[in-house]
Design an enzyme around this catalytic site. Structure first.
Site, PDB file in Angstrom:
ATOM      1  CG  ASN A   1      22.746 -26.179   7.446  1.00  0.00           C
ATOM      2  OD1 ASN A   1      22.208 -26.173   6.333  1.00  0.00           O
ATOM      3  ND2 ASN A   1      22.735 -25.131   8.242  1.00  0.00           N
TER       4      ASN A   1
ATOM      5  CG  HIS B   1      24.609 -20.403   8.556  1.00  0.00           C
ATOM      6  ND1 HIS B   1      23.236 -20.267   8.562  1.00  0.00           N
ATOM      7  CD2 HIS B   1      25.109 -19.254   9.061  1.00  0.00           C
ATOM      8  CE1 HIS B   1      22.919 -19.080   9.068  1.00  0.00           C
ATOM      9  NE2 HIS B   1      24.030 -18.454   9.382  1.00  0.00           N
TER      10      HIS B   1
ATOM     11  N   GLY C   1      18.523 -24.484  -5.324  1.00  0.00           N
ATOM     12  CA  GLY C   1      19.409 -25.651  -5.296  1.00  0.00           C
ATOM     13  C   GLY C   1      20.775 -25.461  -5.922  1.00  0.00           C
TER      14      GLY C   1
HETATM   15  C1  GRF Z   1      22.596 -20.826   0.716  1.00  0.00           C
HETATM   16  O1  GRF Z   1      23.069 -19.524   0.919  1.00  0.00           O
HETATM   17  C2  GRF Z   1      22.810 -21.673   1.941  1.00  0.00           C
HETATM   18  O2  GRF Z   1      23.966 -21.351   2.652  1.00  0.00           O
HETATM   19  C3  GRF Z   1      21.608 -21.331   2.766  1.00  0.00           C
HETATM   20  O3  GRF Z   1      20.557 -21.210   1.837  1.00  0.00           O
HETATM   21  C4  GRF Z   1      21.084 -20.848   0.563  1.00  0.00           C
HETATM   22  C5  GRF Z   1      20.622 -21.898  -0.411  1.00  0.00           C
HETATM   23  O4  GRF Z   1      20.929 -21.585  -1.728  1.00  0.00           O
HETATM   24  N1  GRF Z   1      21.407 -22.321   3.804  1.00  0.00           N
HETATM   25  P1  GRF Z   1      20.802 -22.688  -2.855  1.00  0.00           P
HETATM   26  O5  GRF Z   1      19.368 -23.228  -2.815  1.00  0.00           O
HETATM   27  O6  GRF Z   1      21.804 -23.769  -2.572  1.00  0.00           O
HETATM   28  O7  GRF Z   1      21.074 -21.986  -4.148  1.00  0.00           O
END
Ligand code: GRF
Length: 201
Positions: free
Chosen positions: A108, A110, A14
């Site tokens: 989202n 990415h 998170g």
């Molecule tokens: C991030 O790299 C995001 O882009 C991808 O999953 C990862 C999540 O990381 N969808 P976090 O849980 O926010 O630290």
């Protein structure tokens, strides 16, 4: 300008969720995080959210059908009446029904410069391809995986010899700025979802 209410869906550490909560509290984003949901009970991000004073609830996906799980998620989310629902490291593919329910309100982030490197392990895909510029993308979610209309992107130069892990860190640092900036731009009416497209004003 009305501050937006946000619901955030996570599955793990998170760190993007944390950056959004901090940006809200520090006045860098005109939106408030009303609720954090995780499909995993042991997601580290749940404790992080609570430590920052945000309500965080686990809605376990394990053992539930996708339909039932999403119905539970929707009940939790809609009770908070959020303006936007943010996927932030949410590691499940949402159904067409879920996408339609939140059309134009579901975002989202990415970890690649879309449309390059869709799907899992985008950072490793970029590293394996030897890219010299990498980055991250925020987009509205449609039924096409990582294929919805792009809102914002941030790029990072990749120095020769950068490891896959280092590349992941470089991209993540950009993500932590990009997601709050995206929400802030929407809150300020600079950009909106209109009939399946992103429109800037
Ligand atoms: C991030 O790299 C995001 O882009 C991808 O999953 C990862 C999540 O990381 N969808 P976090 O849980 O926010 O630290």
């Amino acid at each position: 300008m009305k501050r937006l209410r946000l619901a955030i869906l996570i599955s793990g550490r998170g760190s993007n969720m944390e950056s959004l909560i901090r940006a809200s509290k520090e006045g860098r984003m005109a939106a408030d995080v009303a609720l954090v949901l995780s499909n995993k009970e042991d997601a580290e991000g749940l404790a992080v959210a609570r430590s920052l004073g945000v309500r965080a609830v686990a809605v376990p996906s394990k053992g539930a059908s996708k339909e039932d799980h999403e119905a539970q998620l929707i009940a939790h989310i809609d009770a908070e009446r959020p303006d936007l629902v943010l996927l932030a490291g949410y590691m499940r593919i949402v159904s067409a029904k879920f996408v339609q329910h939140y059309e134009g309100r579901l975002l989202n982030i990415h970890p690649s410069l879309l449309p390059a490197f869709r799907g899992l392990h985008a950072q490793e895909q970029a590293h394996a391809a030897g890219v010299r510029v990498a980055g991250c993308t925020t987009h509205f979610v449609t039924e096409e995986l990582d294929g919805g209309p792009i809102v914002m992107q941030a790029s990072v130069d990749v120095p020769p010899g950068t490891s896959a892990e280092e590349l992941g860190q470089l991209i993540l640092a950009k993500e932590h700025v990009l997601y709050p900036a995206t929400v802030d731009a929407i809150a300020r009416g600079k950009v909106r979802f209109d009939n399946g497209r992103v429109v800037w004003t």
